[in-house]
Design an enzyme around this catalytic site. Structure first.
Site, PDB file in Angstrom:
ATOM      1  N   LYS A  57      -8.473 112.388  56.634  1.00 22.08           N
ATOM      2  CA  LYS A  57      -8.124 111.028  56.187  1.00 22.08           C
ATOM      3  C   LYS A  57      -8.730 109.979  57.106  1.00 22.08           C
ATOM      4  CE  LYS A  57      -6.917 113.161  53.565  1.00 22.08           C
ATOM      5  NZ  LYS A  57      -6.641 114.560  53.228  1.00 22.08           N
ATOM      6  N   ALA A 188     -15.586 122.374  44.103  1.00 21.84           N
ATOM      7  CA  ALA A 188     -15.173 120.996  43.755  1.00 21.84           C
ATOM      8  C   ALA A 188     -13.660 120.916  43.701  1.00 21.84           C
ATOM      9  CB  ALA A 188     -15.783 120.582  42.418  1.00 21.84           C
ATOM     10  N   GLY A 189     -12.990 121.560  44.681  1.00 17.28           N
ATOM     11  CA  GLY A 189     -11.543 121.433  44.801  1.00 17.28           C
ATOM     12  C   GLY A 189     -11.229 120.210  45.651  1.00 17.28           C
ATOM     13  N   VAL A 190      -9.981 120.127  46.089  1.00 17.71           N
ATOM     14  CA  VAL A 190      -9.534 118.951  46.839  1.00 17.71           C
ATOM     15  C   VAL A 190     -10.397 118.728  48.090  1.00 17.71           C
ATOM     16  CG1 VAL A 190      -7.592 117.954  48.087  1.00 17.71           C
ATOM     17  CG2 VAL A 190      -7.175 119.339  46.052  1.00 17.71           C
ATOM     18  N   VAL A 244     -22.518 129.936  43.425  1.00 16.17           N
ATOM     19  CA  VAL A 244     -23.422 130.164  44.558  1.00 16.17           C
ATOM     20  C   VAL A 244     -23.481 131.659  44.854  1.00 16.17           C
ATOM     21  CG1 VAL A 244     -23.770 129.739  47.019  1.00 16.17           C
ATOM     22  CG2 VAL A 244     -23.027 127.880  45.515  1.00 16.17           C
ATOM     23  N   HIS A 450       5.977  91.469  41.269  1.00 14.62           N
ATOM     24  CA  HIS A 450       4.714  91.033  40.686  1.00 14.62           C
ATOM     25  C   HIS A 450       3.981  90.143  41.681  1.00 14.62           C
ATOM     26  CE1 HIS A 450       1.830  89.613  37.737  1.00 14.62           C
ATOM     27  NE2 HIS A 450       2.062  88.371  38.185  1.00 14.62           N
TER      28      HIS A 450
HETATM   29  P1  FAD Z   1      -0.921 125.331  59.730  1.00 16.03           P
HETATM   30  O1  FAD Z   1      -1.030 123.872  59.736  1.00 16.03           O
HETATM   31  O2  FAD Z   1      -2.147 126.113  59.389  1.00 16.03           O
HETATM   32  O3  FAD Z   1      -0.411 125.737  61.190  1.00 16.03           O
HETATM   33  C1  FAD Z   1      -0.209 127.060  61.578  1.00 16.03           C
HETATM   34  C2  FAD Z   1      -0.263 127.141  63.082  1.00 16.03           C
HETATM   35  O4  FAD Z   1       0.197 128.429  63.479  1.00 16.03           O
HETATM   36  C3  FAD Z   1      -1.665 126.993  63.651  1.00 16.03           C
HETATM   37  O5  FAD Z   1      -1.660 126.153  64.775  1.00 16.03           O
HETATM   38  C4  FAD Z   1      -2.025 128.428  64.056  1.00 16.03           C
HETATM   39  O6  FAD Z   1      -2.948 128.508  65.123  1.00 16.03           O
HETATM   40  C5  FAD Z   1      -0.665 128.953  64.469  1.00 16.03           C
HETATM   41  N1  FAD Z   1      -0.562 130.411  64.430  1.00 16.03           N
HETATM   42  C6  FAD Z   1      -0.919 131.247  63.422  1.00 16.03           C
HETATM   43  N2  FAD Z   1      -0.605 132.509  63.731  1.00 16.03           N
HETATM   44  C7  FAD Z   1      -0.058 132.477  64.968  1.00 16.03           C
HETATM   45  C8  FAD Z   1       0.461 133.474  65.836  1.00 16.03           C
HETATM   46  N3  FAD Z   1       0.504 134.764  65.501  1.00 16.03           N
HETATM   47  N4  FAD Z   1       0.935 133.077  67.049  1.00 16.03           N
HETATM   48  C9  FAD Z   1       0.916 131.773  67.409  1.00 16.03           C
HETATM   49  N5  FAD Z   1       0.452 130.791  66.626  1.00 16.03           N
HETATM   50  C10 FAD Z   1      -0.024 131.150  65.417  1.00 16.03           C
HETATM   51  N6  FAD Z   1      -2.331 118.998  53.013  1.00 16.03           N
HETATM   52  C11 FAD Z   1      -1.691 117.902  52.605  1.00 16.03           C
HETATM   53  O7  FAD Z   1      -0.501 117.967  52.277  1.00 16.03           O
HETATM   54  N7  FAD Z   1      -2.325 116.682  52.542  1.00 16.03           N
HETATM   55  C12 FAD Z   1      -3.632 116.548  52.873  1.00 16.03           C
HETATM   56  O8  FAD Z   1      -4.183 115.454  52.816  1.00 16.03           O
HETATM   57  C13 FAD Z   1      -4.334 117.690  53.308  1.00 16.03           C
HETATM   58  N8  FAD Z   1      -5.633 117.603  53.675  1.00 16.03           N
HETATM   59  C14 FAD Z   1      -6.273 118.710  54.153  1.00 16.03           C
HETATM   60  C15 FAD Z   1      -7.597 118.594  54.534  1.00 16.03           C
HETATM   61  C16 FAD Z   1      -8.276 119.698  55.033  1.00 16.03           C
HETATM   62  C17 FAD Z   1      -9.716 119.552  55.459  1.00 16.03           C
HETATM   63  C18 FAD Z   1      -7.598 120.939  55.176  1.00 16.03           C
HETATM   64  C19 FAD Z   1      -8.293 122.138  55.741  1.00 16.03           C
HETATM   65  C20 FAD Z   1      -6.279 121.071  54.783  1.00 16.03           C
HETATM   66  C21 FAD Z   1      -5.610 119.958  54.261  1.00 16.03           C
HETATM   67  N9  FAD Z   1      -4.278 120.035  53.852  1.00 16.03           N
HETATM   68  C22 FAD Z   1      -3.643 118.924  53.379  1.00 16.03           C
HETATM   69  C23 FAD Z   1      -3.515 121.295  53.917  1.00 16.03           C
HETATM   70  C24 FAD Z   1      -2.603 121.298  55.146  1.00 16.03           C
HETATM   71  O9  FAD Z   1      -3.383 121.156  56.306  1.00 16.03           O
HETATM   72  C25 FAD Z   1      -1.810 122.588  55.165  1.00 16.03           C
HETATM   73  O10 FAD Z   1      -1.090 122.719  53.958  1.00 16.03           O
HETATM   74  C26 FAD Z   1      -0.820 122.587  56.321  1.00 16.03           C
HETATM   75  O11 FAD Z   1      -1.463 122.400  57.559  1.00 16.03           O
HETATM   76  C27 FAD Z   1      -0.034 123.902  56.342  1.00 16.03           C
HETATM   77  O12 FAD Z   1       0.885 123.837  57.372  1.00 16.03           O
HETATM   78  P2  FAD Z   1       1.465 125.153  58.062  1.00 16.03           P
HETATM   79  O13 FAD Z   1       2.403 124.654  59.087  1.00 16.03           O
HETATM   80  O14 FAD Z   1       1.963 126.085  57.037  1.00 16.03           O
HETATM   81  O15 FAD Z   1       0.202 125.857  58.754  1.00 16.03           O
HETATM   82  P1  AMP Z   2      -9.723 124.853  46.075  1.00 23.58           P
HETATM   83  O1  AMP Z   2      -9.160 126.255  46.043  1.00 23.58           O
HETATM   84  O2  AMP Z   2      -8.955 123.846  45.287  1.00 23.58           O
HETATM   85  O3  AMP Z   2     -10.015 124.393  47.465  1.00 23.58           O
HETATM   86  O4  AMP Z   2     -11.134 124.931  45.339  1.00 23.58           O
HETATM   87  C1  AMP Z   2     -12.159 125.827  45.701  1.00 23.58           C
HETATM   88  C2  AMP Z   2     -13.166 125.882  44.549  1.00 23.58           C
HETATM   89  O5  AMP Z   2     -14.312 126.645  44.938  1.00 23.58           O
HETATM   90  C3  AMP Z   2     -12.614 126.547  43.282  1.00 23.58           C
HETATM   91  O6  AMP Z   2     -12.641 125.610  42.234  1.00 23.58           O
HETATM   92  C4  AMP Z   2     -13.578 127.718  43.033  1.00 23.58           C
HETATM   93  O7  AMP Z   2     -13.876 127.868  41.662  1.00 23.58           O
HETATM   94  C5  AMP Z   2     -14.836 127.301  43.797  1.00 23.58           C
HETATM   95  N1  AMP Z   2     -15.693 128.434  44.183  1.00 23.58           N
HETATM   96  C6  AMP Z   2     -15.304 129.607  44.759  1.00 23.58           C
HETATM   97  N2  AMP Z   2     -16.388 130.426  44.992  1.00 23.58           N
HETATM   98  C7  AMP Z   2     -17.494 129.752  44.545  1.00 23.58           C
HETATM   99  C8  AMP Z   2     -18.917 130.034  44.509  1.00 23.58           C
HETATM  100  N3  AMP Z   2     -19.428 131.182  44.976  1.00 23.58           N
HETATM  101  N4  AMP Z   2     -19.757 129.097  43.973  1.00 23.58           N
HETATM  102  C9  AMP Z   2     -19.263 127.917  43.516  1.00 23.58           C
HETATM  103  N5  AMP Z   2     -17.942 127.599  43.526  1.00 23.58           N
HETATM  104  C10 AMP Z   2     -17.057 128.485  44.027  1.00 23.58           C
END
Ligand code: FAD
Ligand code: AMP
Length: 477
Positions: A57, A188-190, A244, A450
């Site tokens: 973000k 083309a996911g989020v 791909v 408004h």
């Molecule tokens: P995580 O955030 O993955 O945290 C897990 C933690 O546990 C990590 O620090 C890991 O190292 C630690 N861990 C794992 N195993 C062990 C172990 N055995 N011992 C010690 N530590 C361990 N979600 C949204 O809601 N809004 C968004 O805008 C959004 N944007 C995103 C953008 C990107 C690029 C990505 C990659 C994800 C995004 N997400 C978003 C998804 C969001 O980040 C995840 O849903 C969220 O972080 C999940 O939280 P969690 O606590 O389950 O796990």
């Molecule tokens: P998300 O799970 O929302 O992050 O989206 C991931 C996207 O990647 C899905 O829409 C899949 O269809 C797409 N995807 C997975 N593997 C491939 C591939 N080999 N080539 C193109 N698109 C892919």
């Protein structure tokens, strides 16, 4: 052997929320996390704060401001002259936000009395946890309750093995030092759309390769269709039905091989982002006799209340079924520890908002129109375009719409879908309405300030009964 009331493994949003709430409820709580930040020091906040929600973000906001200044300020009479983008400065600003927020969690742990344990946690039988610090010997901890929150990691696919900085996952795409001229994105996911938008706004020629024929099949079809058109206008080249199958790093860039309906093709880009989804992360988490089971897709198996098959061991967040979203995991974390404390909260999985932080933003909650059709539910549709709201036009943001779906018989709101400015904020109104079981009429009878973007939500609700004011209605009833 140190003993705690609650040990949480993982300090992402799910785990840190569980740990903080448990401590607030008077439980002696420890939270184990193994993550190290860019400076090599332990960091809290997991994927969300370090490599996910927050840094993405920060880059989306920075790149949006750049596009506003470059292309849109002129409409307001603002001439910014020659504009330039300092990418390392933008990345440094993003890092500063991450540092501030991860430091904030450390402060919350300290203030609320959560013991922070930096290193790996492994669940053994009988609610014992093997804690291996980054330096030093492993020790065994004991707990009355264990909460597993290890999160998820990006999917890697065999055709595109990651390299140091050319073929990257979402984490690498948050660290580019300059704007790649040609950028390929797989998926083309989020995440693919958000990261493609960041670099596209800053000047990359972006091609997004998506295997599915449909664009954003999880979103409402009307919203997905309009969004695809808008992203096309912004220059994102989204190629659907394109799988791909290989990638080769050459001196000229990455040659990406793919297949579409016409056969095999290739494309050369300077950087390739692999954004094909995420998988639950359970490596080294469970001893063979821990009693916790996985489901057929590799998630930790839990019931509706996040209880695993092992007594008093819970699992929450990305590692369990349901959408991989930070707010869903946080609610699960709070629910689990409040139930341990004897309270009776529930997570309402029917009211989890989804947001894509593109511009315009996409946000929704509840059922899509295609889901209602598939379920055979009778429904009514009310929609309202931002082009007809004064506030959106005043800000030059008149793109998109609010679409509201209500039960044809009871008028209860079943789903709300938004493409438009501030959709991520507006959707909260729909979530609150649905959480309280509101009808479209309830929203229609509510007064909205408004001029605001929120009026589009109001008018869409009024539209269910054909009573929107800023639309032509000739029914005379
Ligand atoms: P995580 O955030 O993955 O945290 C897990 C933690 O546990 C990590 O620090 C890991 O190292 C630690 N861990 C794992 N195993 C062990 C172990 N055995 N011992 C010690 N530590 C361990 N979600 C949204 O809601 N809004 C968004 O805008 C959004 N944007 C995103 C953008 C990107 C690029 C990505 C990659 C994800 C995004 N997400 C978003 C998804 C969001 O980040 C995840 O849903 C969220 O972080 C999940 O939280 P969690 O606590 O389950 O796990
Ligand atoms: P998300 O799970 O929302 O992050 O989206 C991931 C996207 O990647 C899905 O829409 C899949 O269809 C797409 N995807 C997975 N593997 C491939 C591939 N080999 N080539 C193109 N698109 C892919």
């Amino acid at each position: 052997m140190a003993k705690y009331d609650v040990i949480v493994i993982g300090a992402g949003p799910s785990g840190y929320a569980a740990a903080i709430r448990a401590a607030q409820l008077g439980m002696n709580t420890a939270c184990v996390d193994k993550s190290l930040g860019k400076d090599g020091r332990p960091t809290l906040g997991g994927t969300c704060l370090n490599w996910g929600c927050i840094p993405s973000k920060a880059l989306l906001d920075a790149s949006h401001k750049y596009v506003e200044a470059k292309e849109n300020f002129v409409d307001f009479g603002i001439d910014v002259g020659e504009l330039s983008m300092d990418v390392p400065r933008m990345i440094a600003q993003k890092d500063a936000v991450v540092d501030r927020l991860t430091g904030g969690i450390a402060g919350l742990f300290q203030g609320n009395g959560v013991t922070q344990l930096s290193g790996r946690g492994k669940l053994l039988a009988g609610r014992r946890v093997e804690f291996t610090p980054h330096e030093g010997a492993a020790e065994i901890l004991e707990a009355d309750h264990v909460v597993l929150a290890p999160g998820s990691v990006p999917v890697e696919i065999p055709p595109t093995p990651l390299t140091d900085d050319v073929i990257v996952d979402s984490t690498g795409a948050l660290e580019f030092e300059s704007v790649p001229s040609r950028l390929g994105v797989i998926g083309a996911g989020v995440i693919g759309l958000e990261l493609g938008s960041v670099w596209g706004r800053l000047g990359s020629d972006v091609v997004i390769l998506e295997a599915l024929e449909d664009f954003l099949p999880v979103a409402d079809p009307r919203i997905a269709r309009d969004a695809l058109r808008e992203f096309g206008k912004q220059g994102l080249d989204i190629r659907l039905g394109t799988r791909v199958i290989g990638a080769e790093v050459t001196d000229a860039g990455v040659a990406v091989a793919y297949q579409d309906k016409d056969g095999g093709k290739s494309l050369t880009v300077d950087k390739l982002i692999v954004a094909v989804g995420r998988v639950p992360y359970t490596e080294g988490l469970l001893a063979p006799d821990s009693g916790v089971n996985l489901d057929e897709r590799g998630f930790l198996y839990v019931d509706d209340l996040c209880a695993t098959d092992a007594p008093e061991v819970y699992a929450i967040g990305d590692v369990v079924r349901g959408p991989m979203l930070a707010h869903k995991g946080m609610e699960e974390g709070v629910m689990v520890v409040e139930r341990i404390a004897g309270h009776k909260p529930l997570v309402n999985y029917d009211c989890v908002p989804s947001v894509i932080y593109t511009h315009p933003e996409i946000a929704w909650v509840g059922k899509t129109e295609q889901e209602l059709k598939a379920d055979g539910d009778a429904y009514r549709v009310g929609s309202f375009a931002f082009a007809a709201t004064g506030r959106a036009l005043a800000g030059n943001e008149g793109v998109g719409l609010v679409k509201l779906l209500a039960d044809a018989e009871t008028d209860r709101i079943l789903g709300v879908h938004i493409l438009g400015p501030q959709a991520s904020e507006l959707i909260a109104q729909a979530v609150i309405a649905m959480e309280f079981g509101a009808s479209a009429e309830d929203l229609g009878l509510t007064m909205f300030a408004h001029p605001t973007l929120s009026e589009a939500v109001h008018e869409a609700a009024l539209g269910i009964s054909g009573n929107a004011i800023h639309m032509v209605n000739r029914r005379k009833t």
